[in-house]
Write an enzyme that holds these catalytic residues in place. Structure first.
Site, short mmCIF file in Angstrom:
data_model
loop_
_atom_site.label_atom_id
_atom_site.label_comp_id
_atom_site.label_asym_id
_atom_site.label_seq_id
_atom_site.Cartn_x
_atom_site.Cartn_y
_atom_site.Cartn_z
N HIS A 83 -1.34 -28.16 -12.59
CA HIS A 83 -0.31 -29.06 -13.10
C HIS A 83 -0.49 -29.27 -14.60
O HIS A 83 -1.60 -29.35 -15.11
CB HIS A 83 -0.39 -30.42 -12.39
CG HIS A 83 0.59 -31.43 -12.90
ND1 HIS A 83 1.92 -31.43 -12.53
CD2 HIS A 83 0.45 -32.47 -13.77
CE1 HIS A 83 2.54 -32.42 -13.14
NE2 HIS A 83 1.67 -33.07 -13.89
N ASP A 161 7.35 -42.27 -5.32
CA ASP A 161 7.21 -41.75 -6.68
C ASP A 161 8.57 -41.48 -7.31
O ASP A 161 8.79 -41.77 -8.49
CB ASP A 161 6.36 -40.49 -6.68
CG ASP A 161 6.25 -39.85 -8.06
OD1 ASP A 161 5.75 -40.52 -8.98
OD2 ASP A 161 6.70 -38.70 -8.23
N ARG A 168 11.04 -46.14 -14.11
CA ARG A 168 10.25 -46.04 -15.36
C ARG A 168 11.07 -45.40 -16.46
O ARG A 168 11.06 -45.85 -17.61
CB ARG A 168 8.98 -45.22 -15.11
CG ARG A 168 7.91 -45.92 -14.32
CD ARG A 168 6.84 -44.95 -13.86
NE ARG A 168 6.23 -44.26 -14.99
CZ ARG A 168 5.65 -43.06 -14.91
NH1 ARG A 168 5.60 -42.42 -13.76
NH2 ARG A 168 5.12 -42.52 -15.98
N SER A 183 1.50 -41.33 -10.28
CA SER A 183 2.59 -40.37 -10.09
C SER A 183 2.06 -38.95 -9.94
O SER A 183 2.47 -38.21 -9.04
CB SER A 183 3.57 -40.44 -11.27
OG SER A 183 4.60 -39.48 -11.12
N LYS A 187 1.41 -36.81 -5.94
CA LYS A 187 2.08 -35.52 -5.67
C LYS A 187 1.07 -34.42 -5.42
O LYS A 187 1.28 -33.55 -4.58
CB LYS A 187 3.00 -35.16 -6.84
CG LYS A 187 4.25 -36.03 -6.95
CD LYS A 187 5.29 -35.43 -7.85
CE LYS A 187 4.91 -35.51 -9.31
NZ LYS A 187 5.04 -36.86 -9.86
#
Length: 433
Positions: A83, A161, A168, A183, A187
């Site tokens: 990620h 999320d 947000r 967040s 995930k």
């Protein structure tokens, strides 16, 4: 227990209990008894007053348990997730994934779309018609047959999320380490992989603007992953300049394919890929020495194995393989070249500005539902630190629509040509385990 008392508690800088945080997520997602303005008030209080390590973990866990998880039982081998926190020109996942597969590592990855000046992996894959809205049967089949998949977040995975992220974004509370941590981690934990590898971008073009910010976020992420006992490595990487030369969607796919053909767009991108994959190979126990890892990476790029894996995966995940083979997926209608007004060493005043120019050309979106131009983008013929002669091409702008002169002017105003060589920072600033 009620939402008003929870808001008041966080507003007055008190620590929320596990029960209170789980109550908030349950009432927001399952029971739907909490209004957006109440949820936004709590999110703002968290943004201002922060969260403890335990609070961050409880929020992450509540968000994770708000939906389903993906288990890969029955699939042999090492499965990893990679990620990035996002940046300008970040096509690393498209290059790294097939290389890892070629070296015996499986990739299971949930990616997102770009927003504002930062790009998204899903948008890049959309430009070659790859289907990222996968069912369980589809992603399991891909993992078995191709040893990789990249998919969009579904409504069943961490629905809390999706709701909190939207709030947000609407309330300017994106910049909160506990909220970012929860967040990202929820995930990643929704996919039961063996290892997680994170790329935290720092600099003008990334989310974290300073190394101190990046270190705080990295330590919060690592601490939360450790509570789940998920082995994690974090690379803090340089985003004070665009990553490589190609910025956009289809143009970044082209750059990724060129890399897999043995033609990296810059030395920085090559170093990042080789070092990142080498760390993966060392961590999962595929090699014992870094030199062996580098040699193996070189082999699967030079012999075309990684490229063939990429093409097979694109085809199996519904991509337009004919367009890919013929190179017809990047076909911009309008092109503008930016010429150097003098000789010297190139510097760009703001990486974020380059990302925003790409956005204005059509490559990005203001809202998640906005359409984008897959052919829009920028190619930096000269990157930071390179020498340019007067009238040489510095950059090329692409779009399906006419390119406004104000966009050209904005790009020119962001260029600085120095008579002295430009010092550039290393691409990988720190590795945290």
């Amino acid at each position: 227990m009620d939402i008003l008392s929870i808001i008041e508690k966080k507003r007055t800088k008190q620590e929320l209990s596990k029960a209170e945080i789980f109550f908030f997520i349950d009432q927001l997602v399952t029971k739907k008894t909490i209004n957006d303005y109440q949820a936004s008030a709590l999110i703002m209080a968290i943004n201002i007053n922060g969260m403890s390590e335990n609070e961050t973990f409880y929020l992450t866990d509540a968000m994770l348990k708000s939906g389903e998880t993906i288990d890969f039982k029955g699939i042999p081998g090492i499965i990893i997730d990679k990620h990035s926190t996002g940046g300008v020109g970040d096509k690393i996942s498209l290059i790294l994934s097939p290389i890892c597969v070629a070296l015996g590592i499986k990739i299971a990855k949930i990616s997102g779309r770009g927003l504002g000046h930062t790009g998204g992996t899903i948008d890049k894959l959309d430009s070659i018609s790859v289907n990222c809205d996968l069912s369980q049967n589809q992603y399991m089949k891909l993992l078995k047959h191709d040893s990789m998949f990249i998919m969009s977040q579904t409504d069943q995975l961490t629905p809390a999320d999706k709701i909190i992220y939207a709030l947000r974004n609407a309330t300017s509370t994106v910049n909160s380490i506990p909220l970012i941590t929860s967040s990202i981690v929820c995930k990643k934990m929704a996919l039961k992989t063996d290892f997680v590898f994170l790329d935290v971008k720092v600099g003008d073009g990334g989310f974290c603007k300073t190394l101190d910010d990046a270190l705080k976020l990295s330590h919060a992420l690592l601490s939360t992953f450790k509570k789940y006992q998920r082995p994690t490595i974090i690379h803090i990487t340089n985003m004070t300049q665009p990553l490589g030369r190609a910025i956009g969607n289809a143009i970044e796919v082209k750059a990724a394919i060129d890399f897999l053909k043995g033609f990296p767009e810059s030395n920085e991108v090559k170093k990042l890929i080789y070092d990142f994959v080498a760390d993966i190979l060392l961590t999962v126990g595929k090699v014992k020495k870094r030199s062996d890892a580098i040699h193996q990476i070189d082999d699967v790029v030079k012999n075309g194995t990684a490229l063939q894996i990429f093409k097979r995966w694109v085809k199996d995940q519904g991509g337009n393989i004919n367009s890919l083979e013929l190179g017809k997926y990047f076909n911009p209608k309008h092109i503008k070249t930016i010429k150097a007004q003098s000789s010297g060493y190139i510097n760009y005043l703001s990486t974020k500005t380059i990302g925003l120019i790409s956005f204005k050309l059509g490559a990005g979106r203001l809202h998640k539902e906005d359409a984008i131009d897959y052919h829009a983008g920028i190619y930096l013929n000269k990157i930071k630190g390179e020498f340019v002669k007067k009238n040489d091409t510095i950059a090329t702008l692409y779009s399906t629509n006419n390119i406004n002169s104000s966009i050209v002017k904005e790009f020119v105003n962001n260029v600085l040509i120095s008579q002295k060589p430009i010092q550039t920072k290393p691409i990988i600033l720190k590795v945290i385990k």
